[in-house]
Every structure is written in structure tokens, then in C-alpha cells.
Design a protein around this motif. Structure first.
Motif, short mmCIF file in Angstrom:
data_model
loop_
_atom_site.label_atom_id
_atom_site.label_comp_id
_atom_site.label_asym_id
_atom_site.label_seq_id
_atom_site.Cartn_x
_atom_site.Cartn_y
_atom_site.Cartn_z
N TRP A 1 -4.62 -3.07 -5.16
CA TRP A 1 -4.28 -3.44 -3.79
C TRP A 1 -5.20 -4.54 -3.27
O TRP A 1 -4.75 -5.49 -2.63
CB TRP A 1 -4.37 -2.22 -2.86
CG TRP A 1 -3.88 -2.55 -1.47
CD1 TRP A 1 -2.60 -2.52 -1.03
CD2 TRP A 1 -4.69 -2.98 -0.37
NE1 TRP A 1 -2.54 -2.91 0.30
CE2 TRP A 1 -3.81 -3.19 0.72
CE3 TRP A 1 -6.05 -3.21 -0.19
CZ2 TRP A 1 -4.27 -3.62 1.97
CZ3 TRP A 1 -6.51 -3.63 1.06
CH2 TRP A 1 -5.62 -3.83 2.12
N TRP A 2 -6.48 -4.45 -3.57
CA TRP A 2 -7.41 -5.47 -3.11
C TRP A 2 -7.17 -6.80 -3.82
O TRP A 2 -7.37 -7.87 -3.24
CB TRP A 2 -8.86 -5.02 -3.31
CG TRP A 2 -9.36 -4.25 -2.12
CD1 TRP A 2 -9.55 -2.91 -2.02
CD2 TRP A 2 -9.70 -4.80 -0.84
NE1 TRP A 2 -9.99 -2.57 -0.77
CE2 TRP A 2 -10.08 -3.71 -0.01
CE3 TRP A 2 -9.70 -6.09 -0.31
CZ2 TRP A 2 -10.49 -3.90 1.30
CZ3 TRP A 2 -10.09 -6.27 1.01
CH2 TRP A 2 -10.49 -5.19 1.80
N THR B 1 -6.64 1.29 -5.76
CA THR B 1 -7.44 0.50 -4.81
C THR B 1 -7.74 -0.88 -5.36
O THR B 1 -7.66 -1.88 -4.64
CB THR B 1 -8.75 1.24 -4.51
OG1 THR B 1 -8.47 2.56 -4.07
CG2 THR B 1 -9.55 0.51 -3.44
N ALA C 1 0.83 -1.21 0.00
CA ALA C 1 0.00 0.00 0.00
C ALA C 1 0.86 1.26 0.00
O ALA C 1 0.60 2.22 -0.74
CB ALA C 1 -0.93 -0.01 1.21
N LEU D 1 -15.97 -3.32 -5.73
CA LEU D 1 -15.24 -2.14 -6.19
C LEU D 1 -15.84 -1.57 -7.47
O LEU D 1 -15.93 -0.35 -7.64
CB LEU D 1 -13.77 -2.51 -6.42
CG LEU D 1 -12.90 -2.67 -5.17
CD1 LEU D 1 -11.52 -3.19 -5.56
CD2 LEU D 1 -12.76 -1.33 -4.43
#
Length: 628
Positions: A164-165, A161, A108, A191
Motif C-alpha cells: 500500500w505504501w 502495508t 486499501a 517499514l
């Protein structure tokens, strides 16, 4: 002892997996009758064991099923337990993996710094390269408007995002592969719901169009939304244009229904050439949709094209089942479908073998029928063609996200209540697999940009869905998807296992490059499951559009190669790399393959065989295809 004998007598009458009852020897009764407790007899338990079981198992099971059926109306037939188990599997293993958690924090931070730098540079008017790239199939942020501040920062923050997920939900040690895929897929779906492309204020393309059109796009979008709501409430067909009505604009190749039973109509198409190839073609379409995917408009109808090439063509038109057909199983679809159609064709075109061609589920059923016929020495098939059809379901693509014991059991209970799987429940699962294309981009286009999709024949067919009977779909999911019995030689027909290796007729398998229903590498596996010559064709396009690929269609291409039975195995990646790509329609080399496996020309057969009990009974497309 008497209770045990009672249990044996009951089990002797139970149907086997193929749905046929097979008698087994039963021990003779004892000479002296022994009093049996009715509860013991009902449960087939030893004396004194009734305290471990309720005397009302049918009632309790029905209660559970009813509750699941009611829940399924609100969950779109998705099992909450399956999702929860996947989430807990991931969460517990992640909580017990401090190294992975540390890597996630490091990941992150390492990606946040480029995003922060990109944001500052954008504020200052500099145009630096984007730090995050979308997936190849993701075109949400491709327009010029997304390259300007602040929308470029929004899109990059979303991609940050998303990446990262993906990192967080994959490669967690100890998590089952299936459950990891479910968690990763679910995270991606959640998302996608909050993508900046989905909202008016954060989508530069929508803002630009709204400014240019003084908000008229939003007025049209509101009308489109209202139309969709009314269509869902009334069940009105999606395509209203009469030129795509069945029998008028689609499914309009001339022919006759020459056979009908409680499951199928068999359509024989009128010849258009002076002579025809000796071996007729039987097309077995999927029963998940109407048959006319292969007989759309005259310009792209596979049926019409095959007839024009001098082939005698027969097509199965499946009945759209209702609650009264809940007990129709895979054995019925084979017996009343493929085998009944072959019997009728043999009467109409006597003395000739038949080219079998199955599409999607129809191809899987055809392969089952072909293996069973080979086992019995039935040599009526001249060849077998599998169009986007799987015989090995181990790598069946993202549809496997919805296939596990919990999900299948839950879906069984939903179908048990209504007797079939409803069209909306099927459509929801397929839409989730391609939510960007089939859900969110459509909502943006229709509700925010105010556009209306241009109707075409494929859209008309896609909106004409069918139901699936309870027993058949349960057997299909359990025996094929869940347990993969066909590829393992454990699928039974009439009480005995069949093997695809028994098939000696040449096989042609067709996969498509963008197929999310039957991935082409899964279709390719027929080459290692059979002991005959296999020709494999890889066509450009998706599950439907890749099959409907008529000659003259721009931008179409294909690869084709034949593996003889004695040839060594070539893995799919190597095959795709070494097999030359050719421009054009795959229909043409397939038709040449059919001719190569035919025995010459004959006079066109007459329509039907009245003397054999198969008179023409209706004009094509028949009655079953018109059933709502």
C-alpha cells in the motif's frame, strides 16, 4: 570601470574545471589611477552595491559549512533538506490530488478484505493461498514457520502495508521523478525497520532456535553485539583470521613495486610462463576500496590467473588519502595514476601497446584517460576493458537517490571539514541500498540467532575500506553523477572537452546481473557512446562477486556478444533475450578476447627498468595498500 577591470584580473587567475590555470588576455590599466573602496575591490561590485553583500563572505560560508559538517556526523552525511524537500513535494502534490487519495482509500479497502478473509481462515485452521507475495529478492518470510498462525497473518499484514505504501508514494502527478524515488525508498526503509522478522516475539525462526538451544543463541547474540560495539569504538578490523591478512592470505601474488609517487604504487607481477603475450595489462582498480579485490586468495585471484595465462600484469595500488590530500582532484588521479603508470610500463616493456582494464571508478577514470589520449593522438592503448564501470550516469541505479544538488552540497561541506569522505559514511549509503541483506538480516542472524559469519577473503577486503579526498569526490559527484558531463561531451581534460567517440581501441565492457552500484544496463550504454567495436559481457552475480568469478566457480554463467562499429544498435533487454547464456566463468572468453587483440608472444620482460629510472623498490603488495 576600474572595479570591472579588477574583477577581470581576478577571474583570469581562477582555475578552470580541470584544475589548471589558463591565462586570458587582461585589459591594460588606465593611465590615471582611480581610488577604489577596499570592500568594492574585494567583492568586485560596482560603487554603492556593498549594501547587498556582506563584507565577510568567507566567514559566513565557513559558518554554514561548519554547521553542516557537524550535522553530518549525526545524519550519516545525508542531507536533511534533501529528504524534507522530497517529502514536501510528494505531500503537497498528494494533498492536491483528490483522485489519487480516493484511489489510495479504494486500494486499501480492496486489499484489506482478502487480508481479513485470510486471517479468519487461518484462525479456523484452513490453509488458503497467501493473498500477498513478497518481492523476488525478499526471503524474510520464506521458512516454514512463517506459514503457521499467527506468523502467517503477521507477515501478510506487513506485505499488505508495504504494497500500500508503495502505491501511495508512486505515480502522484506532478512529483519529480527523483523526489518520488526518494520518498518511496525512505518509506520502504522505515517499514523494513518494523518488519516482524526483526523482533524476537514475532519471528518464529528465532523462537524455535531459542527453544531448541535453551536460550544459548541469545547469549551468543549478546556477545556478538558486544564485539561489534567494541569494534566500532576501537576501529579493530572485522576479520581477525591471519590467513586473510594482506600480503599473506590475500594480495599475495609475487611481484615488485616498480614505481611510486604521492598517489600510487605500480606493481609488476612476476611471470610464471616461458613466454608472454606482447602487450602487458594495466589494471586500474577503484580507489574507493583497496586494489586487491582483483588479487584475493590464490584460488580466486584474477591477477594470478592472468599471469598463469601468460600475461604481463601491472596493477595500480592507490594511496589511502588523508586530510593532507584534500586538494587531490580527478586531474591528479588521471595524471599521477593512469598516465604515470603508462609511462612506467612503456619503460619496462618498451615498444608495446598496453591493454587497459578498469574496475568500477577505475574504469570510469580509464575511459576518461583513453578519450583524452585519443584526442591527442596517443595510441598506446591496445584495448580498453571496463569492469562494472559506468560512462553514462543518467541511470546509475539506486545510488542516485543520494545524488542531487542539496545532497552533494551537504556532502561537500562534510568533506570540507575533514578533508575527505570517511569510510563509514560511504558504507552507510551502500548498506541502505540493500538494508534487508546487509543490515536487518545480519542483525537477526548474529544478535537473535547467535550465528557468526564465516570469514572469507571477500569479507576481509570489504572491511578494508579507504577514504576519498575532498576535491576528487566533489568533482566526481558533480561532473559525472550530477551533471553527467562525460556522456554529453562536456567533461574537460586540460581545459578542453573530451569525447568517448574518439576512442578507437576495441572495448570490452562487463556488467553483472545483480549489480546495485553500476547496473548492467547503465554499463551497457558504452555501446552507444563509442565509435569502435564493443564486446559486452553480462556475468551472473553482484558488483563484486560477479567480477570475482574464477574458472571452476560453481553456478556461474555469462552472456557475450560483440557489436561492430557499423552494426545497428540493440537495446539491452533485446540483447539479454537473444544472446545465449553460457555456463562458466567470463574470465575465459575475456582472456581470449585479449589474446585476439594482442600481437604474439615475447620473452618475459625483466622486473622494472632500472636504467630508465624504474627500479624495483619493494616486494608486492607494497606500502600503500597497508596504510590504515
Amino acid at each position: 570601470m576600474n572595479e570591472i577591470r579588477t574583477s577581470r584580473r581576478q577571474s583570469a587567475a581562477e582555475p578552470q574545471p580541470d584544475g589548471i590555470t589558463h591565462p586570458v588576455p587582461v585589459a591594460p590599466p588606465v593611465a590615471a589611477p582611480i581610488h577604489v573602496n577596499p570592500v568594492h575591490q574585494m567583492l568586485a561590485l560596482p560603487m554603492g552595491a556593498e549594501q547587498f553583500r556582506t563584507p565577510f563572505p568567507i566567514f559566513t560560508e565557513s559558518t554554514d559549512r561548519l554547521m553542516h559538517a557537524v550535522q553530518g556526523r549525526y545524519t550519516n552525511a545525508l542531507s536533511p533538506a534533501s529528504l524534507l524537500l522530497a517529502y514536501l513535494d510528494w505531500l503537497v502534490h498528494l494533498a492536491n490530488s483528490p483522485g489519487k487519495v480516493g484511489e489510495m482509500a479504494q486500494n486499501a479497502m480492496s486489499k484489506a478484505l482478502p487480508l481479513a478473509r485470510f486471517t479468519v481462515d487461518s484462525l479456523m485452521g484452513r490453509t488458503d493461498p497467501d493473498p500477498f507475495a513478497p518481492l523476488a529478492q525478499d526471503s524474510r518470510f520464506a521458512s516454514e514457520g512463517w506459514q503457521k498462525f499467527p506468523y502467517n497473518v503477521m507477515s501478510q499484514a506487513f506485505l499488505y502495508t508495504e504494497q500500500w505504501w508503495h502505491y501511495a508514494t508512486t505515480n502522484v502527478r506532478g512529483v519529480g521523478k527523483h523526489r518520488q524515488n526518494v520518498v518511496e525508498f525512505t518509506a520502504r526503509q522505515l517499514l523494513d525497520m518494523v518488519s516482524p522478522a526483526n523482533f524476537f516475539l514475532t519471528n518464529p525462526d528465532v523462537i524455535k532456535v531459542t527453544t531448541e538451544q535453551n536460550g544459548q543463541n541469545l547469549v551468543r547474540g549478546l556477545q556478538n553485539l558486544s564485539d561489534d560495539i567494541m569494534r566500532n569504538l576501537t576501529g579493530r578490523d572485522y576479520v581477525k583470521d591471519e590467513k586473510f591478512q594482506v600480503g599473506k592470505g590475500v594480495a599475495c601474488t609475487p611481484g615488485k613495486v616498480v614505481f611510486r609517487n604521492k598517489l600510487i604504487e605500480l606493481i609488476q607481477y612476476t611471470p610464471t610462463t616461458d613466454s608472454v603475450h606482447a602487450e602487458p595489462i594495466l589494471i586500474v582498480p577503484a580507489w574507493i576500496m583497496k586494489y586487491y579485490i582483483l588479487d584475493l586468495s590464490p584460488a580466486n585471484s584474477m591477477v594470478k590467473w592472468l599471469v598463469s595465462q601468460g600475461h604481463t600484469v601491472f596493477v595500480i595500488s592507490w594511496k589511502n588519502p588523508g586530510a593532507e590530500d584534500r586538494d587531490m582532484g580527478m586531474a591528479d588521479y588521471r595524471r599521477l595514476g593512469v598516465m604515470a603508470a603508462l609511462d612506467a610500463i612503456n619503460a619496462v616493456v618498451p615498444g608495446q601497446k598496453v591493454h587497459g582494464a578498469g574496475y568500477c571508478l577505475g574504469g570510469t577514470l580509464l575511459s576518461i584517460a583513453a578519450a583524452a589520449m585519443a584526442r591527442e593522438g596517443d595510441e598506446r592503448l591496445a584495448s580498453v576493458t571496463l569492469l562494472a564501470a559506468q560512462t553514462d550516469f543518467e541511470d546509475a541505479g539506486e545510488i542516485m537517490l543520494f545524488i542531487d544538488e542539496s545532497q552533494v552540497t551537504y556532502l561537500e561541506d562534510v568533506m570540507w571539514d575533514q578533508g575527505y569522505l570517511d569510510t563509514k559514511q560511504m558504507a552507510g549509503a551502500f548498506q541502505m541500498l540493500r538494508s534487508n541483506d546487509l543490515v536487518w538480516s545480519r542483525m537477526i542472524r548474529q544478535y537473535l540467532l547467535g550465528e557468526t559469519d564465516t570469514a572469507n577473503d571477500l569479507m576481509a577486503w570489504n572491511s578494508d575500506a579507504t577514504r576519498l579526498p575532498y576535491k576528487m569526490h566533489t568533482e566526481y559527484l558533480r561532473r559525472l553523477f550530477l551533471n553527467n558531463m562525460l556522456s554529453k561531451g562536456r567533461y574537460t581534460v586540460e581545459g578542453r572537452p573530451i569525447a568517448l567517440t574518439d576512442i578507437r581501441a576495441p572495448i570490452c565492457a562487463v556488467g553483472t546481473t545483480k549489480d546495485h552500484v553500476a547496473p548492467w544496463k547503465s554499463v551497457y550504454k558504452i555501446g552507444i557512446l563509442s565509435d569502435t567495436d564493443v564486446t559486452f559481457i553480462l556475468a551472473s552475480g553482484g558488483h563484486n562477486a560477479g567480477i570475482v568469478s574464477e574458472p571452476g566457480h560453481k553456478g556461474r554463467s555469462y552472456q557475450i556478444a560483440t557489436r561492430a562499429d557499423a552494426d545497428k544498435y540493440v537495446d539491452p533487454d533485446t540483447w539479454a533475450m537473444v544472446t545465449p547464456k553460457q555456463q562458466g566463468s567470463w574470465w575465459e572468453p575475456w582472456q581470449q578476447w585479449l589474446v585476439a587483440n594482442s600481437s604474439g608472444q615475447i620473452t618475459p620482460p625483466k622486473m622494472g627498468a632500472p636504467e630508465a629510472g624504474y627500479p624495483p623498490i619493494a616486494d608486492a603488495p607494497g606500502l600503500y595498500v597497508l596504510m590504515p
